[in-house]
Design a protein around this motif. Sequence first.
Motif, PDB file in Angstrom:
ATOM      1  N   MET A 246      65.641  53.542 110.438  1.00  0.00           N
ATOM      2  CA  MET A 246      66.737  54.037 111.209  1.00  0.00           C
ATOM      3  C   MET A 246      67.624  53.086 112.334  1.00  0.00           C
ATOM      4  SD  MET A 246      67.179  57.049 111.174  1.00  0.00           S
ATOM      5  CE  MET A 246      66.737  57.331 109.473  1.00  0.00           C
TER       6      MET A 246
ATOM      7  N   ILE B 195      59.804  53.906 108.842  1.00  0.00           N
ATOM      8  CA  ILE B 195      61.095  54.794 109.051  1.00  0.00           C
ATOM      9  C   ILE B 195      61.812  54.425 110.313  1.00  0.00           C
ATOM     10  CG2 ILE B 195      61.389  57.041 109.802  1.00  0.00           C
ATOM     11  CD1 ILE B 195      59.657  58.040 107.885  1.00  0.00           C
TER      12      ILE B 195
ATOM     13  N   ILE C 296      64.444  63.221 102.666  1.00  0.00           N
ATOM     14  CA  ILE C 296      63.360  62.654 103.204  1.00  0.00           C
ATOM     15  C   ILE C 296      62.626  63.661 104.385  1.00  0.00           C
ATOM     16  CG2 ILE C 296      62.476  60.860 104.621  1.00  0.00           C
ATOM     17  CD1 ILE C 296      62.860  59.797 102.027  1.00  0.00           C
TER      18      ILE C 296
ATOM     19  N   VAL D  85      68.923  61.342 103.702  1.00  0.00           N
ATOM     20  CA  VAL D  85      67.774  61.568 105.002  1.00  0.00           C
ATOM     21  C   VAL D  85      67.195  62.974 105.119  1.00  0.00           C
ATOM     22  CG1 VAL D  85      67.692  61.431 107.526  1.00  0.00           C
ATOM     23  CG2 VAL D  85      68.914  59.660 105.895  1.00  0.00           C
TER      24      VAL D  85
ATOM     25  N   LEU E 189      63.008  53.862 104.248  1.00  0.00           N
ATOM     26  CA  LEU E 189      62.756  55.213 104.239  1.00  0.00           C
ATOM     27  C   LEU E 189      61.778  55.645 103.206  1.00  0.00           C
ATOM     28  CD1 LEU E 189      65.757  57.079 105.249  1.00  0.00           C
ATOM     29  CD2 LEU E 189      63.914  56.479 106.734  1.00  0.00           C
TER      30      LEU E 189
ATOM     31  N   ASP F 153      72.766  50.298 103.116  1.00  0.00           N
ATOM     32  CA  ASP F 153      72.356  51.408 102.584  1.00  0.00           C
ATOM     33  C   ASP F 153      71.218  51.101 101.697  1.00  0.00           C
ATOM     34  OD1 ASP F 153      74.060  52.438 104.278  1.00  0.00           O
ATOM     35  OD2 ASP F 153      75.304  53.421 102.454  1.00  0.00           O
TER      36      ASP F 153
ATOM     37  N   TRP G   1      70.003  51.388 110.067  1.00  0.00           N
ATOM     38  CA  TRP G   1      71.380  52.195 109.714  1.00  0.00           C
ATOM     39  C   TRP G   1      72.098  52.336 111.107  1.00  0.00           C
ATOM     40  CZ3 TRP G   1      71.225  58.257 109.379  1.00  0.00           C
ATOM     41  CH2 TRP G   1      72.075  58.639 108.616  1.00  0.00           C
TER      42      TRP G   1
ATOM     43  N   MET H 207      65.330  61.168 113.023  1.00  0.00           N
ATOM     44  CA  MET H 207      66.207  61.200 112.142  1.00  0.00           C
ATOM     45  C   MET H 207      67.374  62.264 112.129  1.00  0.00           C
ATOM     46  SD  MET H 207      64.146  60.503 108.587  1.00  0.00           S
ATOM     47  CE  MET H 207      62.530  60.973 108.783  1.00  0.00           C
TER      48      MET H 207
ATOM     49  N   ILE I 283      71.395  61.912 111.991  1.00  0.00           N
ATOM     50  CA  ILE I 283      72.302  62.464 111.271  1.00  0.00           C
ATOM     51  C   ILE I 283      73.244  63.390 111.849  1.00  0.00           C
ATOM     52  CG2 ILE I 283      70.910  62.249 109.220  1.00  0.00           C
ATOM     53  CD1 ILE I 283      70.281  64.954 109.332  1.00  0.00           C
TER      54      ILE I 283
ATOM     55  N   ASP J  26      73.286  60.921 104.442  1.00  0.00           N
ATOM     56  CA  ASP J  26      73.051  62.179 105.194  1.00  0.00           C
ATOM     57  C   ASP J  26      72.008  62.853 104.189  1.00  0.00           C
ATOM     58  OD1 ASP J  26      74.395  61.119 107.105  1.00  0.00           O
ATOM     59  OD2 ASP J  26      75.591  62.793 107.544  1.00  0.00           O
TER      60      ASP J  26
END
Lengths: 88, 171, 107
Positions: C56, C52, A9, A6, C14, C7, C59, A50, A54, A3
């Motif tokens: 995602m 990106i 970023i 991210v 990313l 990960d 993930w 994103m 999260i 988290d």
Amino acid sequence: MMDIFVIVIIIFLVMTSFVALYRAYKGPSAADRIVAINVISTKVSSIIVMIALISHQSGYVSVALIYAMVGFIATLGVAKYLLRKRLD
Amino acid sequence: MRVNKKKHTKAFSALLLFLSLVVFWLILSSHVAWEVVIVGMAASCIVVLYNLNLLFDETERTRLSFKGAWAFCVICYRVVIQIVKANFQLVKIILGKRLTIDPKFGEIPQPLTKALNQSLYANAITLTPGTLSIDVDQDRIIVHALKPEYLEELKDGPLEQAFVAYERSDK
Amino acid sequence: MWTIIRDICVVVFLLGGAFFYFVGVVGLIRMPDVFSRIHATSKCDTMGAGLIFIGMIIWQGFTMVSLNILIVLIFVWLTNPTAAHYIAKSEYMRRQDKPKSLDEAGD
């Protein structure tokens, strides 16, 4: 752990979109400003995805889709006005 | 006979648009219940009826076939390769000490005849290294190139051959 | 074990996406005229958004949400070159109408 990465970023992308906003402020012609706004809208759409992941709010992904659509239509509208000098 | 065939492809386009809209609705609503499916089908019907005169007929798109699907996969593969190449070349140009560019406009001949294929080809040209499609016409495409040699690479390149193979796949 | 590999993949995707977005913005600032700026932003934004969104999807794993993200990805990849093409066309047509001496002054 992921988290925090991210979020880093996301902060980086927000900073780059402020740099793009400088071009929209300074840009000599109207097309420069449209390009800068298009770049910012693509960035914001990926930032929303994103944030949706999260914060575990999966409904925000639809918000990203609608944001991308609205940005595309706005870009086409302003460019069409530039091309024809009218919008009817 | 000719008009009849045209109507046939138009009905097929409408069916295709309807099915893809229903799938889109189901993915967006993220669960399947019978009232969701019924409301989605009604909404898709309204959208298709409202857009009937915007649908593609056989003069504007290639008819679907298995050979065409394979040719389309080849196009997708080559476009992805071109996107990756274009980005690494742009990184080299932009992050270099001096910008080594020599922008100029040029024309390339239009190899395709159907409108949908022409617009897909123009989009693919925008994503290939160093080129940007500006105006698309029935017999030429105006292209802006960062260096003149990128324009030469585009003529009769692998991408153009893939698109011509896709357009001829229904014969 | 598998979560660590996943990960690492997400981090790589990313970082790549953020790097290409950064290159696009640097091109937007550095390039000398409008068409070269459109070159930089259209290609780098397409690649950055793709990386990106794929990160995602990895993930998230294979769920309904990742299908939604895939739709956003396809939409961005279809519309980004179209918007760049239309902006470039409108600027090109505007310059065609102007007299020759004003043509170079726009930069």
